[in-house]
Write an enzyme that holds these catalytic residues in place. Structure first.
Site, PDB file in Angstrom:
ATOM      1  N   GLU A   1      -2.501  -2.334  13.606  1.00 35.94           N
ATOM      2  CA  GLU A   1      -1.162  -1.317  12.830  1.00 35.94           C
ATOM      3  C   GLU A   1      -0.332  -0.999  13.858  1.00 35.94           C
ATOM      4  O   GLU A   1       0.935  -0.556  13.601  1.00 35.94           O
ATOM      5  CB  GLU A   1      -1.677  -1.107  11.917  1.00 35.94           C
ATOM      6  CG  GLU A   1      -2.121   0.736  12.646  1.00 35.94           C
ATOM      7  CD  GLU A   1      -3.223   1.708  11.024  1.00 35.94           C
ATOM      8  OE1 GLU A   1      -2.119   1.623  10.171  1.00 35.94           O
ATOM      9  OE2 GLU A   1      -4.049   2.041  11.890  1.00 35.94           O
TER      10      GLU A   1
ATOM     11  N   ASP B   1       1.654  -0.293   8.588  1.00 38.20           N
ATOM     12  CA  ASP B   1       2.183   0.630   9.534  1.00 38.20           C
ATOM     13  C   ASP B   1       2.773  -0.096  10.677  1.00 38.20           C
ATOM     14  O   ASP B   1       3.646   0.536  11.103  1.00 38.20           O
ATOM     15  CB  ASP B   1       1.057   1.215  10.478  1.00 38.20           C
ATOM     16  CG  ASP B   1       1.082   3.197   9.040  1.00 38.20           C
ATOM     17  OD1 ASP B   1       2.038   3.792   9.725  1.00 38.20           O
ATOM     18  OD2 ASP B   1      -0.208   3.227   9.350  1.00 38.20           O
TER      19      ASP B   1
ATOM     20  N   CYS C   1      -5.495  -5.179   5.313  1.00 32.69           N
ATOM     21  CA  CYS C   1      -6.185  -3.907   3.579  1.00 32.69           C
ATOM     22  C   CYS C   1      -4.662  -3.374   3.875  1.00 32.69           C
ATOM     23  O   CYS C   1      -4.189  -2.656   3.024  1.00 32.69           O
ATOM     24  CB  CYS C   1      -6.642  -3.425   4.843  1.00 32.69           C
ATOM     25  SG  CYS C   1      -6.570  -2.485   6.083  1.00 32.69           S
TER      26      CYS C   1
ATOM     27  N   HIS D   1       2.167   7.002   0.711  1.00 33.87           N
ATOM     28  CA  HIS D   1       0.683   7.179   0.290  1.00 33.87           C
ATOM     29  C   HIS D   1       0.703   7.486  -1.262  1.00 33.87           C
ATOM     30  O   HIS D   1      -0.217   6.925  -2.046  1.00 33.87           O
ATOM     31  CB  HIS D   1      -0.096   7.701   1.238  1.00 33.87           C
ATOM     32  CG  HIS D   1      -0.398   7.155   2.212  1.00 33.87           C
ATOM     33  ND1 HIS D   1      -0.232   7.735   3.442  1.00 33.87           N
ATOM     34  CD2 HIS D   1      -1.495   6.471   2.085  1.00 33.87           C
ATOM     35  CE1 HIS D   1      -0.410   6.615   4.857  1.00 33.87           C
ATOM     36  NE2 HIS D   1      -1.191   6.037   3.771  1.00 33.87           N
TER      37      HIS D   1
HETATM   38  C1  PEP Z   1      -1.915   0.469   7.015  1.00 30.87           C
HETATM   39  O1  PEP Z   1      -0.826   0.413   7.795  1.00 30.87           O
HETATM   40  O2  PEP Z   1      -1.288  -0.580   6.528  1.00 30.87           O
HETATM   41  C2  PEP Z   1      -3.287   0.914   6.647  1.00 30.87           C
HETATM   42  C3  PEP Z   1      -3.994  -0.470   4.941  1.00 30.87           C
HETATM   43  O3  PEP Z   1      -3.060   2.095   6.567  1.00 30.87           O
HETATM   44  P1  PEP Z   1      -2.543   3.495   5.891  1.00 30.87           P
HETATM   45  O4  PEP Z   1      -1.194   2.809   4.309  1.00 30.87           O
HETATM   46  O5  PEP Z   1      -3.064   4.305   5.012  1.00 30.87           O
HETATM   47  O6  PEP Z   1      -1.849   4.023   7.243  1.00 30.87           O
HETATM   48 MG    MG Z   2      -1.902   2.516   8.585  1.00 35.92          MG
END
Ligand code: PEP
Ligand code: MG
Length: 540
Positions: free
Chosen positions: A429, A453, A500, A188
């Site tokens: 995911e 994920d 996303c 992140h």
């Molecule tokens: C993902 O897992 O692709 C996602 C968009 O959520 P995060 O990156 O916050 O886990």
């Molecule tokens: Mg995620």
């Protein structure tokens, strides 16, 4: 001049002073000194600096979170003015002829023990605070930095690693670039660097203690290099690259206001990902058409207690109002794994990515979930809101979520609180959600594929583990087939499907995604205009 090579997680070039973050205080040594008054002067300067830092933190926290959360910094300022505390430091320096760092550290320890032994709960709680303020003063005395950048000039930040909570709390205007020893491309923290549009490197082999704080440096996110104390030729080449970048960014501005549509007329929704209210500016600046992922958990981390319903309502409402009637998709709390909040007292787990996190916490602790849903449904009155739920693995979970959502709506209706029911979707995911996507599609309004994920769980590669980056193939056929399957199942049920995760911004895959029928792409704000350009050039 020293050149170090790491792995780039976001392109771009930056030049500026180094700011080395060292969380650990250097070991405070006792030294005999000649002139007590010089040491006392140093203490005074460090105290003044600490008070200024705390005032800035107070103002910033008040502005961003609220007066109640900011109050602690006022308390800390007052403690730094406490006569007993200051006299004790002065006295130790004068009578024992010791250095300032030692005197502050010892006084902090002594006062902390006294507070801890008191009966009064309020005074007991001050025990940790006195350690905290003394640590701040010692850091000022030793020139050692933590992640508080309140009085720093815009710098290249070097650290061993940065957690998401540290990154979100940093003053973004002060960060020209990041370079860390550890970290992984899909963490992140890397995602936040992309959102802030700043060059970032991970895996840079550097010994932080030996680096010259304040020295000029260059981060080149194209080449993956960190150059410390560059010679004139290297510095002017970097300046040229930065000028080229500004030129490219200017050219991209011609994409502003244009439709996101393929040459053969297929419209794609181009949205942006954000982590907090303050990021909406990036969305507007980059002309994204909406917000496809608001990672609401960033409202929950880097603080000492759960955000209240009112606090959340105000944040969501602000985002919705600023985005006018544009789509805003807020994801419910996805905490756990790398995104931790100490006050939730989550147990340490052997496999946190496979652990108690996200929707699992919300379903096990429905009070937390309901508070968030109440805030969301109330805010829905002020704009075009959709809500989505993370880490889904079963039909039963979605049924349970919908039941809770209905209960929340009924409670709001019964008490006469204005609310609106937003569109509700889920993140796809986990491989389980992919395999069940035909059934899940009948229960929700949309799917948003979280490729970060999904890739982690499909390839069994921990996204936080930097040693696995070489095994990580974001274009893995298994993941691409899964995306196709999800898109087909969504469309068969008549719902829309987006991506996303970070893969949505991968311009090498834009054509593939368009051919798969993906309806929406939500990317880091900085990628919105390059992606629009790509879509407009890709017949599909
Ligand atoms: C993902 O897992 O692709 C996602 C968009 O959520 P995060 O990156 O916050 O886990
Ligand atoms: Mg995620």
């Amino acid at each position: 001049m020293t050149e170090l090579t790491g792995k780039s997680v976001y392109q771009g070039v930056a030049m500026g002073p180094l700011l080395v973050i060292k969380r650990e205080l250097p070991k405070v040594e006792k030294k005999e000194i000649e002139d007590p008054e010089t040491e006392i002067n140093r203490v005074d300067q460090a105290l003044t600096q600490a008070k200024e830092q705390l005032q800035k933190l107070y103002e910033k926290t008040k502005r961003m979170i609220g007066e109640d959360s900011a109050a602690i910094f006022e308390v800390h300022q007052m403690m730094l003015e406490d006569e007993d505390y200051i006299d004790s430091i002065y006295n130790m320096i004068r009578t024992q002829r010791v250095n300032a760092e030692y005197a502050v550290n010892e006084t902090g320890d002594n006062f902390s023990r006294i507070f801890a032994d008191m009966d009064d709960d309020y005074m007991k709680a001050r025990s940790a605070d006195v350690i905290d303020i003394s640590g701040r003063v010692v850091r000022n005395l030793t020139g050692c930095r933590d992640t508080d950048l309140s009085d720093a000039e815009p710098s290249i930040i070097l650290a061993d690693d940065l957690s998401p909570s540290e990154t979100v709390q940093m003053d973004k205007e002060k960060i020209l670039a990041f370079a860390t020893v550890h970290g992984s491309a899909n963490s992140h923290t890397a995602i936040l660097a992309r959102m802030m549009n700043i060059p970032a490197l991970i895996g840079v082999p550097m010994e932080l203690e030996k680096l010259p704080d304040g020295a000029r440096a260059i981060v080149d996110g194209y080449k993956g290099t960190l150059v410390i104390e560059p010679d004139d030729e290297t510095a002017s080449a970097a300046e040229q690259k930065m000028a080229d970048e500004r030129e490219k960014a200017k050219l991209l501005q011609t994409m502003r206001g244009l439709e996101t549509v393929t040459p053969n007329g297929r419209k794609v929704h181009l949205y942006a990902n954000i982590g907090g209210v303050g990021d909406v500016g990036y969305v507007l600046e980059n002309d994204a058409e909406g917000i496809g992922l608001f990672r609401s958990e960033f409202l929950y981390i880097g603080r000492s207690e759960l955000p209240s319903e009112e606090e959340q309502f105000t944040a969501y409402r602000k985002v919705l109002e600023t985005m006018a009637q544009k789509k805003v998709i807020i994801r419910t709390l996805d905490i756990g794994a790398d995104k931790q909040a100490d006050y939730l007292h989550l147990e340490k787990e052997d496999n946190p990515a496979l652990g108690y996190r996200a929707i699992r916490i919300c379903l096990k602790q429905p009070d937390i979930f309901k508070t968030q849903l109440r805030a969301l449904f109330r805010a829905a009155v002020y704009g075009n809101l959709s809500v989505m739920y993370p880490m889904i693995i079963s039909v039963e979970e979605v049924e349970q979520i919908k039941k809770i959502a209905e209960e929340v709506a009924e409670e709001l209706a019964r008490s006469g609180v204005p609310y609106a029911m937003p569109e509700q979707g889920i993140m796809i995911e986990t491989p389980a959600a992919v395999m069940l996507s035909d059934r899940l599609a009948g229960l929700v309004d949309f799917f948003s594929i979280g490729t970060n994920d999904l890739t982690q769980y499909t390839l069994a590669i921990d996204r936080q583990n930097d040693r696995l980056d070489d095994f990580y193939n974001p274009h893995h056929e298994a993941v691409l087939r899964m995306i196709q399957m999800v898109a087909d199942n969504a469309h068969r049920a008549g719902i829309w499907v987006g991506i996303c995760g970070e893969l949505g911004a991968d311009l090498e895959l834009t054509e593939t995604f368009l051919k798969m029928g993906i309806d929406e792409l939500s990317v880091s704000p900085s990628m919105a205009l390059p992606l629009r350009k790509k879509i407009r050039e890709t017949p599909a």
